[in-house]
Design a protein around this motif. Structure first.
Motif, PDB file in Angstrom:
ATOM      1  N   ASP A  43       0.832  -1.195   0.000  1.00  0.00           N
ATOM      2  CA  ASP A  43       0.000   0.000   0.000  1.00  0.00           C
ATOM      3  C   ASP A  43       0.873   1.253   0.000  1.00  0.00           C
ATOM      4  OD1 ASP A  43       0.982   0.103   2.583  1.00  0.00           O
ATOM      5  OD2 ASP A  43      -0.893  -0.541   3.515  1.00  0.00           O
ATOM      6  N   PHE A  44       0.254   2.418   0.181  1.00  0.00           N
ATOM      7  CA  PHE A  44       0.998   3.675   0.123  1.00  0.00           C
ATOM      8  C   PHE A  44       2.020   3.762   1.250  1.00  0.00           C
ATOM      9  CE2 PHE A  44       1.403   8.338   0.860  1.00  0.00           C
ATOM     10  CZ  PHE A  44       1.966   8.669  -0.372  1.00  0.00           C
ATOM     11  N   ALA A  45       1.697   3.249   2.426  1.00  0.00           N
ATOM     12  CA  ALA A  45       2.664   3.240   3.528  1.00  0.00           C
ATOM     13  C   ALA A  45       3.888   2.420   3.146  1.00  0.00           C
ATOM     14  CB  ALA A  45       2.019   2.680   4.796  1.00  0.00           C
ATOM     15  N   HIS A  46       3.673   1.371   2.405  1.00  0.00           N
ATOM     16  CA  HIS A  46       4.765   0.499   1.963  1.00  0.00           C
ATOM     17  C   HIS A  46       5.734   1.261   1.062  1.00  0.00           C
ATOM     18  CE1 HIS A  46       6.680  -2.848  -0.299  1.00  0.00           C
ATOM     19  NE2 HIS A  46       6.381  -3.606   0.738  1.00  0.00           N
ATOM     20  N   VAL A  47       5.203   2.030   0.104  1.00  0.00           N
ATOM     21  CA  VAL A  47       6.087   2.770  -0.797  1.00  0.00           C
ATOM     22  C   VAL A  47       6.829   3.871  -0.052  1.00  0.00           C
ATOM     23  CG1 VAL A  47       4.489   4.546  -1.659  1.00  0.00           C
ATOM     24  CG2 VAL A  47       6.288   3.716  -3.141  1.00  0.00           C
ATOM     25  N   VAL A  48       6.172   4.467   0.957  1.00  0.00           N
ATOM     26  CA  VAL A  48       6.820   5.515   1.739  1.00  0.00           C
ATOM     27  C   VAL A  48       7.986   4.933   2.541  1.00  0.00           C
ATOM     28  CG1 VAL A  48       6.503   7.043   3.736  1.00  0.00           C
ATOM     29  CG2 VAL A  48       4.825   7.043   1.880  1.00  0.00           C
ATOM     30  N   VAL A  49       7.758   3.821   3.229  1.00  0.00           N
ATOM     31  CA  VAL A  49       8.817   3.211   4.041  1.00  0.00           C
ATOM     32  C   VAL A  49       9.950   2.716   3.152  1.00  0.00           C
ATOM     33  CG1 VAL A  49       9.388   1.295   5.584  1.00  0.00           C
ATOM     34  CG2 VAL A  49       7.281   2.590   5.935  1.00  0.00           C
ATOM     35  N   ARG A  50       9.617   2.063   2.055  1.00  0.00           N
ATOM     36  CA  ARG A  50      10.655   1.549   1.158  1.00  0.00           C
ATOM     37  C   ARG A  50      11.532   2.687   0.631  1.00  0.00           C
ATOM     38  NH1 ARG A  50      10.368  -2.658  -3.516  1.00  0.00           N
ATOM     39  NH2 ARG A  50       8.130  -2.294  -3.561  1.00  0.00           N
ATOM     40  N   LEU A  51      10.887   3.775   0.195  1.00  0.00           N
ATOM     41  CA  LEU A  51      11.649   4.881  -0.366  1.00  0.00           C
ATOM     42  C   LEU A  51      12.477   5.574   0.710  1.00  0.00           C
ATOM     43  CD1 LEU A  51      12.357   6.483  -2.869  1.00  0.00           C
ATOM     44  CD2 LEU A  51      10.355   7.930  -2.452  1.00  0.00           C
ATOM     45  N   LEU A  52      11.970   5.669   1.925  1.00  0.00           N
ATOM     46  CA  LEU A  52      12.743   6.272   3.010  1.00  0.00           C
ATOM     47  C   LEU A  52      14.009   5.465   3.284  1.00  0.00           C
ATOM     48  CD1 LEU A  52      13.088   8.345   5.296  1.00  0.00           C
ATOM     49  CD2 LEU A  52      11.774   6.781   6.755  1.00  0.00           C
ATOM     50  N   LEU A  53      13.881   4.162   3.415  1.00  0.00           N
ATOM     51  CA  LEU A  53      15.045   3.322   3.691  1.00  0.00           C
ATOM     52  C   LEU A  53      16.031   3.350   2.523  1.00  0.00           C
ATOM     53  CD1 LEU A  53      13.313   0.180   5.293  1.00  0.00           C
ATOM     54  CD2 LEU A  53      14.255   2.200   6.445  1.00  0.00           C
ATOM     55  N   PHE A  54      15.514   3.199   1.320  1.00  0.00           N
ATOM     56  CA  PHE A  54      16.364   3.140   0.133  1.00  0.00           C
ATOM     57  C   PHE A  54      17.098   4.457  -0.089  1.00  0.00           C
ATOM     58  CE2 PHE A  54      17.064   3.707  -4.429  1.00  0.00           C
ATOM     59  CZ  PHE A  54      17.688   2.512  -4.781  1.00  0.00           C
ATOM     60  N   SER A  55      16.366   5.561  -0.040  1.00  0.00           N
ATOM     61  CA  SER A  55      16.980   6.857  -0.364  1.00  0.00           C
ATOM     62  C   SER A  55      17.918   7.333   0.742  1.00  0.00           C
ATOM     63  CB  SER A  55      15.898   7.905  -0.635  1.00  0.00           C
ATOM     64  OG  SER A  55      15.029   8.048   0.464  1.00  0.00           O
ATOM     65  N   THR A  56      17.645   6.972   1.987  1.00  0.00           N
ATOM     66  CA  THR A  56      18.562   7.351   3.065  1.00  0.00           C
ATOM     67  C   THR A  56      19.913   6.691   2.863  1.00  0.00           C
ATOM     68  OG1 THR A  56      16.753   7.661   4.652  1.00  0.00           O
ATOM     69  CG2 THR A  56      18.939   7.307   5.556  1.00  0.00           C
ATOM     70  N   ALA A  57      19.904   5.412   2.540  1.00  0.00           N
ATOM     71  CA  ALA A  57      21.166   4.706   2.299  1.00  0.00           C
ATOM     72  C   ALA A  57      21.830   5.187   1.014  1.00  0.00           C
ATOM     73  CB  ALA A  57      20.915   3.203   2.236  1.00  0.00           C
ATOM     74  N   ARG A  58      21.038   5.424  -0.030  1.00  0.00           N
ATOM     75  CA  ARG A  58      21.632   5.832  -1.311  1.00  0.00           C
ATOM     76  C   ARG A  58      22.220   7.231  -1.227  1.00  0.00           C
ATOM     77  NH1 ARG A  58      21.569   3.342  -6.177  1.00  0.00           N
ATOM     78  NH2 ARG A  58      21.901   4.582  -8.049  1.00  0.00           N
TER      79      ARG A  58
END
Length: 301
Positions: free
Chosen positions: A142-157
Protein backbone atom coordinates in the motif's frame (compact mmCIF):
# COMPACT_ATOMS: atom_id res chain seq x y z
CA UNK A 1 -4.54 14.01 -46.51
CA UNK A 2 -1.71 14.66 -48.95
CA UNK A 3 -1.34 12.32 -51.92
CA UNK A 4 2.32 11.97 -50.93
CA UNK A 5 1.45 9.88 -47.86
CA UNK A 6 -0.79 6.87 -47.32
CA UNK A 7 -1.54 7.98 -43.76
CA UNK A 8 -1.10 11.03 -41.57
CA UNK A 9 1.59 9.17 -39.64
CA UNK A 10 3.71 8.89 -42.78
CA UNK A 11 3.62 12.65 -43.04
CA UNK A 12 4.74 13.09 -39.46
CA UNK A 13 7.55 10.54 -39.56
CA UNK A 14 8.82 10.97 -43.06
CA UNK A 15 7.57 7.54 -44.01
CA UNK A 16 9.35 5.68 -41.20
CA UNK A 17 6.65 4.54 -38.78
CA UNK A 18 9.05 2.39 -36.74
CA UNK A 19 9.96 5.30 -34.52
CA UNK A 20 6.34 5.63 -33.45
CA UNK A 21 6.42 2.10 -32.06
CA UNK A 22 9.81 2.30 -30.42
CA UNK A 23 10.68 5.97 -30.01
CA UNK A 24 13.69 7.66 -31.55
CA UNK A 25 17.33 6.71 -31.26
CA UNK A 26 19.16 8.03 -28.21
CA UNK A 27 22.70 9.27 -28.05
CA UNK A 28 25.31 7.57 -25.93
CA UNK A 29 24.72 8.99 -22.41
CA UNK A 30 28.49 9.09 -21.88
CA UNK A 31 29.31 10.73 -25.23
CA UNK A 32 32.18 13.17 -24.82
CA UNK A 33 33.07 11.82 -21.38
CA UNK A 34 36.48 10.30 -20.69
CA UNK A 35 35.61 6.73 -19.70
CA UNK A 36 39.20 5.60 -19.20
CA UNK A 37 39.39 3.35 -16.15
CA UNK A 38 41.82 4.85 -13.61
CA UNK A 39 45.12 3.11 -12.93
CA UNK A 40 44.84 0.54 -10.20
CA UNK A 41 41.10 0.04 -10.70
CA UNK A 42 40.00 -3.35 -12.01
CA UNK A 43 37.81 -3.17 -15.11
CA UNK A 44 35.68 -6.16 -14.13
CA UNK A 45 35.28 -4.98 -10.54
CA UNK A 46 34.28 -1.46 -11.63
CA UNK A 47 31.71 -2.87 -14.05
CA UNK A 48 30.29 -5.16 -11.36
CA UNK A 49 30.01 -2.26 -8.92
CA UNK A 50 28.24 -0.08 -11.47
CA UNK A 51 25.83 -2.92 -12.17
CA UNK A 52 25.00 -3.13 -8.46
CA UNK A 53 24.22 0.56 -8.19
CA UNK A 54 22.57 0.76 -11.59
CA UNK A 55 20.35 -2.26 -10.96
CA UNK A 56 19.28 -0.85 -7.59
CA UNK A 57 18.12 2.33 -9.34
CA UNK A 58 16.55 0.55 -12.31
CA UNK A 59 14.49 -1.92 -10.31
CA UNK A 60 13.44 0.68 -7.76
CA UNK A 61 12.39 2.96 -10.62
CA UNK A 62 10.27 0.21 -12.12
CA UNK A 63 8.54 -0.43 -8.80
CA UNK A 64 7.75 3.27 -8.49
CA UNK A 65 6.33 3.47 -12.03
CA UNK A 66 3.79 0.87 -10.96
CA UNK A 67 2.34 3.60 -8.73
CA UNK A 68 1.40 5.82 -11.67
CA UNK A 69 -2.29 6.78 -11.27
CA UNK A 70 -2.50 4.98 -7.90
CA UNK A 71 -1.19 7.56 -5.42
CA UNK A 72 -3.59 9.30 -2.98
CA UNK A 73 -3.73 12.47 -5.08
CA UNK A 74 -2.38 13.91 -8.31
CA UNK A 75 0.47 15.79 -6.66
CA UNK A 76 1.89 12.66 -5.06
CA UNK A 77 1.30 10.70 -8.24
CA UNK A 78 3.51 13.18 -10.09
CA UNK A 79 6.06 13.19 -7.27
CA UNK A 80 6.49 9.41 -7.42
CA UNK A 81 6.75 9.52 -11.21
CA UNK A 82 9.50 12.14 -10.96
CA UNK A 83 11.40 10.07 -8.40
CA UNK A 84 11.16 7.10 -10.76
CA UNK A 85 12.51 9.20 -13.63
CA UNK A 86 15.43 10.42 -11.50
CA UNK A 87 16.39 6.86 -10.66
CA UNK A 88 15.94 5.74 -14.26
CA UNK A 89 18.39 8.45 -15.33
CA UNK A 90 20.90 7.27 -12.74
CA UNK A 91 20.43 3.68 -13.89
CA UNK A 92 21.09 4.59 -17.51
CA UNK A 93 24.37 6.34 -16.67
CA UNK A 94 25.56 3.59 -14.35
CA UNK A 95 24.74 0.77 -16.75
CA UNK A 96 26.46 2.67 -19.56
CA UNK A 97 29.51 3.07 -17.29
CA UNK A 98 29.49 -0.66 -16.58
CA UNK A 99 29.48 -1.43 -20.31
CA UNK A 100 32.28 1.06 -20.99
CA UNK A 101 34.43 -0.37 -18.19
CA UNK A 102 33.95 -3.99 -19.28
CA UNK A 103 32.08 -4.62 -22.56
CA UNK A 104 31.98 -8.30 -21.63
CA UNK A 105 29.08 -7.67 -19.23
CA UNK A 106 26.75 -6.71 -22.09
CA UNK A 107 24.47 -9.56 -23.25
CA UNK A 108 24.98 -10.81 -26.79
CA UNK A 109 22.25 -9.65 -29.16
CA UNK A 110 21.45 -10.45 -32.80
CA UNK A 111 23.98 -8.96 -35.18
CA UNK A 112 22.95 -5.51 -36.30
CA UNK A 113 20.66 -4.95 -33.33
CA UNK A 114 20.28 -1.19 -32.66
CA UNK A 115 19.97 -1.69 -28.88
CA UNK A 116 22.59 0.40 -27.00
CA UNK A 117 24.62 -1.30 -24.24
CA UNK A 118 22.67 0.18 -21.32
CA UNK A 119 19.39 -0.99 -22.84
CA UNK A 120 20.83 -4.45 -23.48
CA UNK A 121 21.78 -4.64 -19.81
CA UNK A 122 18.33 -3.50 -18.71
CA UNK A 123 16.21 -5.61 -21.02
CA UNK A 124 18.20 -8.69 -22.01
CA UNK A 125 19.53 -10.06 -18.75
CA UNK A 126 17.68 -12.68 -16.72
CA UNK A 127 16.92 -12.27 -13.02
CA UNK A 128 20.02 -14.19 -11.93
CA UNK A 129 22.22 -11.67 -13.75
CA UNK A 130 20.83 -8.67 -11.86
CA UNK A 131 22.73 -7.36 -8.83
CA UNK A 132 20.12 -5.21 -7.07
CA UNK A 133 19.24 -5.52 -3.39
CA UNK A 134 16.03 -7.23 -2.29
CA UNK A 135 14.63 -4.00 -0.84
CA UNK A 136 14.25 -2.65 -4.38
CA UNK A 137 12.54 -5.69 -5.85
CA UNK A 138 9.89 -6.85 -3.37
CA UNK A 139 6.36 -6.40 -4.67
CA UNK A 140 4.53 -3.17 -3.94
CA UNK A 141 2.12 -2.96 -1.06
CA UNK A 142 0.00 0.00 0.00
CA UNK A 143 1.00 3.67 0.12
CA UNK A 144 2.66 3.24 3.53
CA UNK A 145 4.76 0.50 1.96
CA UNK A 146 6.09 2.77 -0.80
CA UNK A 147 6.82 5.52 1.74
CA UNK A 148 8.82 3.21 4.04
CA UNK A 149 10.66 1.55 1.16
CA UNK A 150 11.65 4.88 -0.37
CA UNK A 151 12.74 6.27 3.01
CA UNK A 152 15.05 3.32 3.69
CA UNK A 153 16.36 3.14 0.13
CA UNK A 154 16.98 6.86 -0.36
CA UNK A 155 18.56 7.35 3.07
CA UNK A 156 21.17 4.71 2.30
CA UNK A 157 21.63 5.83 -1.31
CA UNK A 158 22.12 9.47 -0.37
CA UNK A 159 24.79 8.54 2.18
CA UNK A 160 26.48 6.50 -0.55
CA UNK A 161 26.32 9.15 -3.27
CA UNK A 162 27.68 11.85 -0.96
CA UNK A 163 30.83 9.75 -0.45
CA UNK A 164 30.98 8.44 -4.01
CA UNK A 165 31.21 11.97 -5.40
CA UNK A 166 34.89 11.77 -4.39
CA UNK A 167 35.44 8.50 -6.30
CA UNK A 168 38.73 7.99 -8.12
CA UNK A 169 36.62 7.12 -11.16
CA UNK A 170 35.60 10.46 -12.62
CA UNK A 171 32.48 9.04 -14.26
CA UNK A 172 31.18 7.58 -11.00
CA UNK A 173 32.08 10.81 -9.20
CA UNK A 174 30.07 12.88 -11.69
CA UNK A 175 27.06 10.56 -11.59
CA UNK A 176 27.10 10.63 -7.79
CA UNK A 177 27.41 14.40 -7.58
CA UNK A 178 24.40 14.83 -9.87
CA UNK A 179 22.41 12.26 -7.94
CA UNK A 180 22.91 13.84 -4.51
CA UNK A 181 20.37 16.62 -5.08
CA UNK A 182 17.87 14.22 -6.62
CA UNK A 183 18.05 11.63 -3.85
CA UNK A 184 17.99 14.29 -1.11
CA UNK A 185 14.53 15.22 -2.41
CA UNK A 186 13.49 11.53 -2.50
CA UNK A 187 14.51 11.08 1.13
CA UNK A 188 12.82 14.26 2.30
CA UNK A 189 9.59 13.44 0.46
CA UNK A 190 9.48 10.00 2.08
CA UNK A 191 10.37 11.42 5.50
CA UNK A 192 7.53 13.93 5.40
CA UNK A 193 5.02 11.26 4.45
CA UNK A 194 6.39 8.91 7.12
CA UNK A 195 5.65 11.56 9.75
CA UNK A 196 2.21 12.26 8.27
CA UNK A 197 1.20 8.59 8.32
CA UNK A 198 2.66 8.02 11.78
CA UNK A 199 0.70 10.90 13.29
CA UNK A 200 -2.42 10.51 11.18
CA UNK A 201 -5.20 8.05 11.87
CA UNK A 202 -5.08 4.71 13.66
CA UNK A 203 -5.34 3.04 10.27
CA UNK A 204 -2.47 5.01 8.71
CA UNK A 205 -0.29 4.19 11.73
CA UNK A 206 -1.22 0.51 11.54
CA UNK A 207 -0.26 0.37 7.89
CA UNK A 208 3.00 2.22 8.53
CA UNK A 209 3.96 -0.16 11.33
CA UNK A 210 3.19 -3.14 9.10
CA UNK A 211 5.34 -1.79 6.25
CA UNK A 212 8.18 -0.98 8.63
CA UNK A 213 8.09 -4.50 10.05
CA UNK A 214 8.28 -6.04 6.58
CA UNK A 215 10.93 -3.80 5.05
CA UNK A 216 13.26 -2.81 7.89
CA UNK A 217 15.17 -6.15 7.87
CA UNK A 218 15.99 -5.64 4.16
CA UNK A 219 17.94 -2.47 4.90
CA UNK A 220 20.89 -4.61 6.01
CA UNK A 221 21.88 -5.42 2.42
CA UNK A 222 22.42 -1.73 1.67
CA UNK A 223 24.75 -1.16 4.62
CA UNK A 224 26.82 -4.35 4.42
CA UNK A 225 29.90 -4.29 2.21
CA UNK A 226 30.22 -6.79 -0.63
CA UNK A 227 33.66 -8.14 -1.63
CA UNK A 228 33.49 -6.17 -4.89
CA UNK A 229 33.01 -2.96 -2.91
CA UNK A 230 35.87 -3.79 -0.59
CA UNK A 231 38.24 -4.44 -3.49
CA UNK A 232 37.31 -1.21 -5.28
CA UNK A 233 37.36 0.84 -2.10
CA UNK A 234 41.07 0.13 -1.71
CA UNK A 235 41.65 1.93 -5.01
CA UNK A 236 39.40 4.84 -4.04
CA UNK A 237 36.81 4.07 -6.70
CA UNK A 238 34.05 2.71 -4.46
CA UNK A 239 32.58 3.12 -1.00
CA UNK A 240 32.30 0.23 1.44
CA UNK A 241 28.66 0.01 2.45
CA UNK A 242 29.64 -0.64 6.08
CA UNK A 243 30.81 2.96 6.26
CA UNK A 244 27.26 4.16 5.61
CA UNK A 245 25.67 2.48 8.60
CA UNK A 246 26.26 5.20 11.21
CA UNK A 247 24.92 8.01 9.01
CA UNK A 248 21.94 5.95 7.88
CA UNK A 249 21.08 5.03 11.46
CA UNK A 250 21.35 8.67 12.55
CA UNK A 251 18.91 9.89 9.89
CA UNK A 252 16.42 7.07 10.41
CA UNK A 253 16.57 7.44 14.19
CA UNK A 254 15.76 11.13 13.78
CA UNK A 255 12.74 10.36 11.58
CA UNK A 256 11.54 7.66 13.98
CA UNK A 257 11.92 9.91 17.01
CA UNK A 258 10.08 12.86 15.47
CA UNK A 259 7.33 10.50 14.29
CA UNK A 260 7.11 8.81 17.71
CA UNK A 261 7.72 5.42 16.13
CA UNK A 262 9.90 2.91 18.05
CA UNK A 263 12.94 1.59 16.25
CA UNK A 264 12.03 -1.91 15.02
CA UNK A 265 13.63 -4.60 17.21
CA UNK A 266 14.23 -6.76 14.16
CA UNK A 267 17.50 -8.25 13.05
CA UNK A 268 18.71 -7.42 9.58
CA UNK A 269 18.21 -10.03 6.88
CA UNK A 270 21.05 -10.04 4.40
CA UNK A 271 19.67 -10.86 0.97
CA UNK A 272 21.66 -12.34 -1.87
CA UNK A 273 20.85 -9.80 -4.52
CA UNK A 274 24.44 -8.66 -4.99
CA UNK A 275 25.31 -12.22 -6.03
CA UNK A 276 22.32 -12.75 -8.28
CA UNK A 277 20.12 -14.57 -5.74
CA UNK A 278 16.68 -12.95 -5.78
CA UNK A 279 13.13 -13.30 -4.59
CA UNK A 280 10.48 -14.50 -7.09
CA UNK A 281 9.25 -10.90 -7.24
CA UNK A 282 12.16 -9.85 -9.46
CA UNK A 283 11.35 -12.36 -12.20
CA UNK A 284 7.75 -11.12 -12.23
CA UNK A 285 8.92 -7.50 -12.46
CA UNK A 286 11.31 -8.25 -15.31
CA UNK A 287 8.65 -10.15 -17.23
CA UNK A 288 6.67 -6.91 -17.43
CA UNK A 289 9.58 -4.51 -17.82
CA UNK A 290 11.34 -6.48 -20.57
CA UNK A 291 8.38 -7.80 -22.54
CA UNK A 292 8.31 -5.24 -25.38
CA UNK A 293 12.09 -5.17 -25.84
CA UNK A 294 12.32 -8.95 -26.00
CA UNK A 295 9.39 -9.21 -28.38
CA UNK A 296 11.10 -6.74 -30.77
CA UNK A 297 14.88 -7.11 -30.25
CA UNK A 298 15.61 -5.48 -33.59
CA UNK A 299 13.23 -2.57 -33.06
CA UNK A 300 14.37 1.03 -33.03
CA UNK A 301 14.24 2.54 -29.56
Amino acid sequence: MSDDHESIFDGLTGGDSAQWAFGTDFEDPLAGVDTTVPDGVGHAELAAYCLMLGDDALVMSQRLTEWCSRAPDLEEDIALANVALDLLGQARLLLARAAAADPGVVPALPEGSPVPPEDALAFFRDAGQFRNVWLAEVANGDFAHVVVRLLLFSTARLALLERLSASADTVLAAVAAKGVKEVAYHRDWAGRWFLTLAQGTEESRRRLDAALGELWPLLAELVTAHPVERALARSGAAVEADALRADVDAVLDQVLTVSDVPRPPLEGRLGGGRDGVHTPALADLLADMQSVARAHPAGRW
